[in-house]
Design an enzyme around this catalytic site. Structure first.
Site, mmCIF file in Angstrom:
data_model
loop_
_atom_site.group_PDB
_atom_site.id
_atom_site.type_symbol
_atom_site.label_atom_id
_atom_site.label_comp_id
_atom_site.label_asym_id
_atom_site.label_seq_id
_atom_site.Cartn_x
_atom_site.Cartn_y
_atom_site.Cartn_z
ATOM 1 N N ASP A 63 2.384 -12.191 -6.761
ATOM 2 C CA ASP A 63 3.442 -13.611 -6.555
ATOM 3 C C ASP A 63 4.016 -13.776 -7.905
ATOM 4 O O ASP A 63 3.865 -14.642 -8.800
ATOM 5 C CB ASP A 63 2.402 -14.927 -6.519
ATOM 6 C CG ASP A 63 3.150 -16.256 -6.184
ATOM 7 O OD1 ASP A 63 4.262 -16.082 -6.074
ATOM 8 O OD2 ASP A 63 2.850 -17.260 -6.433
ATOM 9 N N THR A 84 4.649 -10.706 -13.411
ATOM 10 C CA THR A 84 5.190 -10.895 -14.876
ATOM 11 C C THR A 84 6.531 -11.641 -14.754
ATOM 12 O O THR A 84 7.310 -11.409 -14.055
ATOM 13 C CB THR A 84 5.122 -9.636 -15.481
ATOM 14 O OG1 THR A 84 3.918 -8.882 -15.685
ATOM 15 C CG2 THR A 84 5.635 -9.718 -16.915
ATOM 16 N N ARG A 110 7.014 1.425 -8.903
ATOM 17 C CA ARG A 110 7.746 1.206 -10.076
ATOM 18 C C ARG A 110 8.795 0.178 -10.220
ATOM 19 O O ARG A 110 10.264 0.275 -10.069
ATOM 20 C CB ARG A 110 8.397 2.595 -10.162
ATOM 21 C CG ARG A 110 9.378 3.187 -8.956
ATOM 22 C CD ARG A 110 10.046 4.459 -9.352
ATOM 23 N NE ARG A 110 10.738 4.954 -8.172
ATOM 24 C CZ ARG A 110 10.378 5.947 -7.507
ATOM 25 N NH1 ARG A 110 9.167 6.532 -7.769
ATOM 26 N NH2 ARG A 110 11.136 6.379 -6.473
ATOM 27 N N GLY A 112 9.493 -2.483 -12.017
ATOM 28 C CA GLY A 112 10.237 -2.802 -13.208
ATOM 29 C C GLY A 112 10.445 -4.023 -13.514
ATOM 30 O O GLY A 112 11.542 -4.637 -13.926
ATOM 31 N N PHE A 113 9.377 -4.963 -13.385
ATOM 32 C CA PHE A 113 9.451 -6.505 -13.792
ATOM 33 C C PHE A 113 10.720 -7.256 -13.166
ATOM 34 O O PHE A 113 11.316 -7.994 -13.886
ATOM 35 C CB PHE A 113 9.473 -6.702 -15.290
ATOM 36 C CG PHE A 113 8.282 -6.312 -16.092
ATOM 37 C CD1 PHE A 113 7.054 -6.087 -15.547
ATOM 38 C CD2 PHE A 113 8.425 -6.278 -17.528
ATOM 39 C CE1 PHE A 113 5.787 -6.160 -16.072
ATOM 40 C CE2 PHE A 113 7.097 -6.183 -18.075
ATOM 41 C CZ PHE A 113 5.914 -5.920 -17.695
ATOM 42 N N SER A 170 2.544 -2.402 -18.402
ATOM 43 C CA SER A 170 3.220 -1.757 -17.341
ATOM 44 C C SER A 170 4.049 -0.481 -17.697
ATOM 45 O O SER A 170 4.328 -0.412 -18.616
ATOM 46 C CB SER A 170 4.313 -2.843 -16.887
ATOM 47 O OG SER A 170 5.105 -2.207 -15.782
ATOM 48 N N THR A 173 8.311 -0.315 -17.698
ATOM 49 C CA THR A 173 9.502 -0.769 -18.753
ATOM 50 C C THR A 173 9.541 0.078 -19.610
ATOM 51 O O THR A 173 8.245 0.264 -20.323
ATOM 52 C CB THR A 173 9.164 -2.179 -18.887
ATOM 53 O OG1 THR A 173 9.250 -3.208 -17.848
ATOM 54 C CG2 THR A 173 10.191 -2.866 -19.990
ATOM 55 N N LYS A 213 -3.222 -7.737 -21.615
ATOM 56 C CA LYS A 213 -3.333 -6.870 -20.483
ATOM 57 C C LYS A 213 -3.193 -5.553 -20.845
ATOM 58 O O LYS A 213 -2.010 -5.206 -21.355
ATOM 59 C CB LYS A 213 -2.653 -7.180 -19.320
ATOM 60 C CG LYS A 213 -2.871 -6.340 -17.984
ATOM 61 C CD LYS A 213 -2.280 -7.044 -16.636
ATOM 62 C CE LYS A 213 -2.834 -6.253 -15.361
ATOM 63 N NZ LYS A 213 -2.240 -6.775 -14.149
ATOM 64 N N THR A 243 -1.924 -0.569 -13.958
ATOM 65 C CA THR A 243 -1.724 0.635 -13.255
ATOM 66 C C THR A 243 -1.856 1.897 -13.965
ATOM 67 O O THR A 243 -1.683 1.962 -15.342
ATOM 68 C CB THR A 243 -0.615 0.832 -12.213
ATOM 69 O OG1 THR A 243 0.721 0.492 -13.006
ATOM 70 C CG2 THR A 243 -0.495 -0.407 -11.249
ATOM 71 N N GLY A 264 -5.090 1.112 -6.675
ATOM 72 C CA GLY A 264 -6.022 1.477 -5.806
ATOM 73 C C GLY A 264 -7.204 2.151 -5.956
ATOM 74 O O GLY A 264 -7.842 2.203 -7.007
ATOM 75 N N TYR A 314 -5.670 -6.336 -5.903
ATOM 76 C CA TYR A 314 -4.483 -6.561 -5.218
ATOM 77 C C TYR A 314 -4.322 -5.681 -4.206
ATOM 78 O O TYR A 314 -4.094 -5.888 -2.912
ATOM 79 C CB TYR A 314 -3.438 -6.410 -6.307
ATOM 80 C CG TYR A 314 -2.075 -6.722 -5.711
ATOM 81 C CD1 TYR A 314 -1.698 -6.647 -4.588
ATOM 82 C CD2 TYR A 314 -1.014 -6.624 -6.770
ATOM 83 C CE1 TYR A 314 -0.233 -6.713 -4.097
ATOM 84 C CE2 TYR A 314 0.558 -6.463 -6.502
ATOM 85 C CZ TYR A 314 0.793 -6.949 -5.059
ATOM 86 O OH TYR A 314 2.113 -6.752 -4.980
#
Length: 355
Positions: A63, A84, A110, A112-113, A170, A173, A213, A243, A264, A314
């Site tokens: 979300d 994010t 991928r 990318g925010f 992440s 980025t 994180k 990830t 996963g 997730y």
């Protein structure tokens, strides 16, 4: 058969990002199954002066734009996390950028925010909600001052968050993970903490806990740096982990070589080992959120025994749908009782020192 059981096969026929966007729309419109099952009392815990009805949350990335968090909490999650969110809107990386690795029960993204930015997301977080909400902040891809971006996010969202997350992990980025090096990480954590405190003081609100994180792709010296920074800054907790850029042997999907972060099943073992090492280094004094590869109560329990006070999932929902949550919670409660624990908190770190 409930609506979720009917919808899941149809969603899997769509391209992954289309299916995700449609799911968010359905949730935002109120077309979501409500959780009718009360949480087992053994799953309740209190952390950061927050009462979690159960320790299973939805990770950031689902979300991103705070469109469906109220409906998500209604599914029975103990908490959820939006974002994010970056200061300015950004479209993210070119499509396709999200891939199902069905044979591997995994996902590569991928993205990318991609998000709507602070000004658009902020009003969506106003008003009452029934549940615990985390807000995850990041930097714009083209930003020349990463710290300033995170300070803007903390200033905007701290008064509205039950907990605030600084995402420096992440892989999508450029340069973001460099912020996990000791000195930049410490400077960033302190700047965000100060911005959080100032913003909440001005709003007359209590400052929410600040969580960092981190990535799973850290060597031992980097793990030691992260633990030291978290204790020194100080942070109120760590989310372990984001990830991975690694591609473990044995992946079978045609998409296994796609660039991006892998989540996963294949992420479970490496992320759990980083979690355990962080727990050892912080001597169990730093609350940890365990993320990565959880698709069962057994795996949620393993994260808790490795040192996690809370867990998030997730990717497993992509393959199993929202009914997975109830199965995880029921199994987790049974495992706690079978091992003689009367609460989640009692089990945290039970395997911390296991070699």
């Amino acid at each position: 058969m409930d609506a979720a059981s009917l919808t899941m096969p149809l969603l899997r026929l769509l391209p992954p990002e289309t299916a995700h966007d449609l799911t968010i729309r359905l949730l935002a419109c109120g077309l979501a199954p409500r959780n009718r099952e009360a949480d087992d009392p053994i799953l309740a815990s209190r952390l950061w002066n927050l009462n979690f009805p159960n320790p299973v949350g939805l990770a950031a990335g689902f979300d991103k734009n705070a469109l469906a968090y109220r409906a998500i909490l209604g599914l029975g999650f103990g908490f959820t996390e939006v974002g994010t969110v970056t200061p300015r809107p950004q479209s993210g990386n070119p499509k396709p950028r999200l891939f199902r690795l069905a044979e591997d029960a995994a996902v590569i993204n991928r993205m990318g925010f991609n998000n709507d930015g602070i000004e658009t997301v902020l009003p969506r977080l106003q008003g009452a909600r029934a549940g615990i909400l985390g807000i995850n902040i990041g930097k714009n891809k083209d930003s020349t001052d990463a710290v300033e971006d995170y300070v803007k996010g903390a200033t905007a969202f701290a008064p509205l968050a039950d907990y605030l997350v600084v995402n420096v992990s992440s892989p999508n980025t450029p340069g973001l993970r460099d912020l996990q090096r000791r000195e930049p990480f410490l400077a960033l954590a302190r700047a965000v903490r100060a911005a959080r405190d100032d913003s909440c003081a001005a709003a007359g609100k209590k400052a929410p806990p600040l969580l960092l994180k981190i990535a799973p792709d850290l060597d031992e010296s980097q793990i030691e740096d992260v633990a030291e920074v978290a204790m020194t800054a100080p942070a109120d907790g760590l989310i372990v982990s984001n990830t991975t850029i690694a591609r473990p042997a044995g992946l079978r999907s045609l998409y296994r070589a796609e660039a991006g972060g892998l989540s996963g099943a294949a992420l479970f073992e490496p992320s759990t080992e980083v979690l355990r090492r962080i727990s050892v280094l912080t001597k169990g004094q730093m609350p940890l959120v365990g993320v990565g590869g959880i698709s069962s109560g057994e795996q949620a329990y393993a994260k808790i025994r490795a040192g996690a006070s809370l867990v998030q999932l997730y990717s497993a929902l992509v393959y199993h749908g929202p009914r997975l949550l109830g199965r995880i919670k029921r199994d987790l409660a049974a495992r706690l009782r079978a091992d003689g624990f009367s609460s989640v908190a009692e089990a945290v770190g039970a395997d911390r020192d296991r070699v």
